[in-house]
Design a protein around this motif. Structure first.
Motif, short mmCIF file in Angstrom:
data_model
loop_
_atom_site.label_atom_id
_atom_site.label_comp_id
_atom_site.label_asym_id
_atom_site.label_seq_id
_atom_site.Cartn_x
_atom_site.Cartn_y
_atom_site.Cartn_z
N MET A 1 29.08 23.36 40.83
CA MET A 1 30.23 23.37 39.97
C MET A 1 30.79 24.77 39.74
O MET A 1 31.93 24.92 39.39
N GLU A 2 29.97 25.78 39.96
CA GLU A 2 30.44 27.15 39.73
C GLU A 2 31.65 27.48 40.60
O GLU A 2 32.50 28.27 40.22
N LEU A 3 31.71 26.85 41.79
CA LEU A 3 32.81 27.15 42.70
C LEU A 3 34.16 26.73 42.14
O LEU A 3 35.19 27.14 42.65
N PHE A 4 34.17 25.91 41.11
CA PHE A 4 35.42 25.47 40.49
C PHE A 4 35.78 26.33 39.28
O PHE A 4 36.81 26.11 38.66
N SER A 5 34.95 27.32 38.98
CA SER A 5 35.21 28.21 37.86
C SER A 5 35.87 29.49 38.37
O SER A 5 35.27 30.24 39.15
N GLN A 6 37.09 29.74 37.93
CA GLN A 6 37.80 30.95 38.37
C GLN A 6 37.09 32.21 37.90
O GLN A 6 37.12 33.23 38.58
N SER A 7 36.44 32.14 36.75
CA SER A 7 35.66 33.29 36.27
C SER A 7 34.53 33.61 37.22
O SER A 7 34.28 34.77 37.55
N PHE A 8 33.82 32.58 37.67
CA PHE A 8 32.71 32.76 38.60
C PHE A 8 33.22 33.31 39.94
O PHE A 8 32.66 34.26 40.48
N VAL A 9 34.26 32.70 40.46
CA VAL A 9 34.83 33.12 41.75
C VAL A 9 35.25 34.59 41.67
O VAL A 9 34.95 35.39 42.56
N GLY A 10 35.91 34.97 40.58
CA GLY A 10 36.32 36.36 40.41
C GLY A 10 35.14 37.30 40.33
O GLY A 10 35.14 38.39 40.91
N ALA A 11 34.09 36.89 39.62
CA ALA A 11 32.89 37.72 39.49
C ALA A 11 32.20 37.91 40.84
O ALA A 11 31.75 39.01 41.16
N VAL A 12 32.14 36.86 41.63
CA VAL A 12 31.54 36.96 42.97
C VAL A 12 32.35 37.93 43.83
O VAL A 12 31.79 38.81 44.48
N ARG A 13 33.65 37.78 43.82
CA ARG A 13 34.50 38.67 44.63
C ARG A 13 34.35 40.13 44.19
O ARG A 13 34.24 41.03 45.03
N ARG A 14 34.36 40.38 42.89
CA ARG A 14 34.21 41.75 42.40
C ARG A 14 32.85 42.33 42.80
O ARG A 14 32.76 43.50 43.20
N THR A 15 31.82 41.52 42.70
CA THR A 15 30.48 41.99 43.06
C THR A 15 30.40 42.32 44.54
O THR A 15 29.88 43.37 44.93
N LEU A 16 30.94 41.45 45.38
CA LEU A 16 30.89 41.71 46.82
C LEU A 16 31.77 42.88 47.23
O LEU A 16 31.48 43.55 48.23
N ASP A 17 32.82 43.15 46.48
CA ASP A 17 33.69 44.28 46.78
C ASP A 17 33.12 45.61 46.29
O ASP A 17 33.61 46.67 46.66
N CYS A 18 32.09 45.56 45.48
CA CYS A 18 31.48 46.76 44.91
C CYS A 18 30.61 47.45 45.96
O CYS A 18 29.62 46.89 46.43
N SER A 19 30.98 48.66 46.33
CA SER A 19 30.24 49.35 47.40
C SER A 19 28.84 49.78 46.98
O SER A 19 28.01 50.07 47.83
#
Length: 76
Positions: A1-19
């Protein structure tokens, strides 16, 4: 269900973009309808995907550990 949470999706993207972050995670094997975030993660150039099975799960451990060590060594 996390995949339907925009907060979760944004947090994943920010984490993966963090060098300065090294992430070890799991994603589901593709089947049925593709999941947007999962395919986005799978398609990133900075992501290494291992397929783990009963047959290789013990042998693949050293490859995963070597990749993590390499990431951590080159990050610092």
């Amino acid at each position: 269900m996390e995949l339907f949470s925009q907060s979760f999706v944004g947090a994943v993207r920010r984490t993966l973009d963090c060098s300065s972050c090294t992430v070890l995670g799991t994603i589901p094997v593709p089947k049925g309808k593709p999941l947007g975030l999962v395919e986005e993660v799978r398609g990133r150039r900075d992501v290494k995907v291992y397929t783990v099975s009963k047959e290789n799960r013990n042998a693949i451990l050293q490859d995963i550990l070597a990749t993590l060590q390499d990431c951590l060594t080159h990050r610092t």
